[in-house]
Design an enzyme around this catalytic site. Sequence first.
Site, PDB file in Angstrom:
ATOM      1  N   LYS A  33      43.286 -20.571  20.218  1.00 60.35           N
ATOM      2  CA  LYS A  33      43.274 -19.977  18.953  1.00 60.35           C
ATOM      3  C   LYS A  33      44.723 -19.650  18.586  1.00 60.35           C
ATOM      4  CE  LYS A  33      42.491 -15.400  17.893  1.00 60.35           C
ATOM      5  NZ  LYS A  33      43.225 -14.741  16.905  1.00 60.35           N
ATOM      6  N   ASP A  60      43.840 -19.438  13.096  1.00 64.17           N
ATOM      7  CA  ASP A  60      43.357 -17.858  12.577  1.00 64.17           C
ATOM      8  C   ASP A  60      44.223 -17.357  11.689  1.00 64.17           C
ATOM      9  OD1 ASP A  60      41.653 -15.807  12.597  1.00 64.17           O
ATOM     10  OD2 ASP A  60      42.267 -14.926  14.297  1.00 64.17           O
ATOM     11  N   LYS A  62      43.365 -16.184   8.426  1.00 70.62           N
ATOM     12  CA  LYS A  62      42.810 -15.214   7.749  1.00 70.62           C
ATOM     13  C   LYS A  62      43.125 -15.351   6.345  1.00 70.62           C
ATOM     14  CE  LYS A  62      41.679 -12.170  11.313  1.00 70.62           C
ATOM     15  NZ  LYS A  62      42.339 -12.724  12.585  1.00 70.62           N
ATOM     16  N   ASP A  65      43.415 -15.573  -0.978  1.00 72.08           N
ATOM     17  CA  ASP A  65      44.358 -15.709  -2.092  1.00 72.08           C
ATOM     18  C   ASP A  65      43.572 -16.325  -3.161  1.00 72.08           C
ATOM     19  OD1 ASP A  65      46.583 -16.318  -3.921  1.00 72.08           O
ATOM     20  OD2 ASP A  65      47.712 -16.569  -1.915  1.00 72.08           O
ATOM     21  N   THR A 115      38.038  -5.261  12.301  1.00 68.38           N
ATOM     22  CA  THR A 115      37.532  -4.022  13.312  1.00 68.38           C
ATOM     23  C   THR A 115      38.610  -3.114  13.335  1.00 68.38           C
ATOM     24  OG1 THR A 115      38.537  -5.414  15.135  1.00 68.38           O
ATOM     25  CG2 THR A 115      36.019  -5.545  14.820  1.00 68.38           C
ATOM     26  N   ARG A 210      43.974 -11.270  25.850  1.00 70.75           N
ATOM     27  CA  ARG A 210      44.987 -10.592  26.845  1.00 70.75           C
ATOM     28  C   ARG A 210      44.283 -10.740  28.204  1.00 70.75           C
ATOM     29  NH1 ARG A 210      45.872  -5.622  23.086  1.00 70.75           N
ATOM     30  NH2 ARG A 210      43.930  -6.662  22.223  1.00 70.75           N
TER      31      ARG A 210
HETATM   32  O1  C5P Z   1      43.634  -9.988  23.719  1.00 69.41           O
HETATM   33  P1  C5P Z   1      42.058  -9.842  23.015  1.00 69.41           P
HETATM   34  O2  C5P Z   1      41.185 -10.451  23.890  1.00 69.41           O
HETATM   35  O3  C5P Z   1      41.790  -8.397  22.525  1.00 69.41           O
HETATM   36  O4  C5P Z   1      42.200 -10.672  21.749  1.00 69.41           O
HETATM   37  C1  C5P Z   1      41.414 -10.964  20.665  1.00 69.41           C
HETATM   38  C2  C5P Z   1      41.863 -11.885  19.598  1.00 69.41           C
HETATM   39  O5  C5P Z   1      40.998 -11.938  18.619  1.00 69.41           O
HETATM   40  C3  C5P Z   1      43.223 -11.448  19.023  1.00 69.41           C
HETATM   41  O6  C5P Z   1      43.931 -12.723  18.687  1.00 69.41           O
HETATM   42  C4  C5P Z   1      42.955 -10.622  17.889  1.00 69.41           C
HETATM   43  O7  C5P Z   1      43.823 -10.731  16.715  1.00 69.41           O
HETATM   44  C5  C5P Z   1      41.637 -11.259  17.493  1.00 69.41           C
HETATM   45  N1  C5P Z   1      40.702 -10.573  16.512  1.00 69.41           N
HETATM   46  C6  C5P Z   1      40.273  -9.300  17.088  1.00 69.41           C
HETATM   47  N2  C5P Z   1      39.321  -8.502  16.247  1.00 69.41           N
HETATM   48  C7  C5P Z   1      38.947  -9.152  15.215  1.00 69.41           C
HETATM   49  C8  C5P Z   1      39.522 -10.406  14.792  1.00 69.41           C
HETATM   50  C9  C5P Z   1      40.391 -10.981  15.397  1.00 69.41           C
HETATM   51  O8  C5P Z   1      40.612  -8.905  18.237  1.00 69.41           O
HETATM   52  N3  C5P Z   1      38.034  -8.322  14.409  1.00 69.41           N
END
Ligand code: C5P
Length: 230
Positions: A33, A60, A62, A65, A115, A210
Amino acid sequence: MPDTELIIALDVPTMEAEREILETLKGLPVHYKLGPALFTGAGPACVELAGKYGRGVFLDLKLHDIPNTVKRAVEQAARLGVFSLSVHASGGPGMLRAAAAVPGRPKLWGITVLTSFDEASFARVGFRAGAAETVDSLAALARECGLDGVVCSPNEAARLRAALGPGAEIITPGIRRAAPGAGGRADDQKRTTTPREAAAAGADYIVVGRPVLGAPDPAAEAAAILEEIS
Ligand code: C5P
């Protein structure tokens, strides 16, 4: 239940860092992603690079527009050859239908409610319904307008699977292998779910950033997640 697939979020600042993690994870059956930060800085080259390593690239961005602008962006994403692209379901039926009608387009995944939103933010932007109700209606709208799936919290996955039926794709971030306090880490994710729980709730794709990028052995961590969801 079909296998759940793993999408690794390449939330890294530069293409050098991107290349490094892609080399580390080389050969694993995962998607990648790319988000607005690296894409804005590095442009299509970062997509091309990830495309050489993974099963597919989820761009991603998002998008949100007017219909014509989003349609043009979806056309460009199709030219880039990405696997999937995200748009905000709250862009409305005109925008969603214009995006879905693009020939040869990538899969389109609708963002329901971020979220990071809490009830106070809801009231502040003028949404009248509560979070759960808004998620449900935006997910239904996304599907009615021809989108392939929706991005949601893993805690909403089972409910949306029941509401949308087996044809809808469900994509969930907020995944952590061990519960926080049991050796795991939540980072800024408020409510997390394990890969196995997300798969059992009906997620087709889980997004993990992460926990893999920051692991002492990222390939071993990604392999352990794949093992859990297979
Ligand atoms: O590092 P982590 O596992 O928390 O990353 C989750 C990924 O999903 C990040 O790129 C974050 O921007 C994305 N994301 C999220 N929650 C959402 C939508 C996207 O954590 N509701």
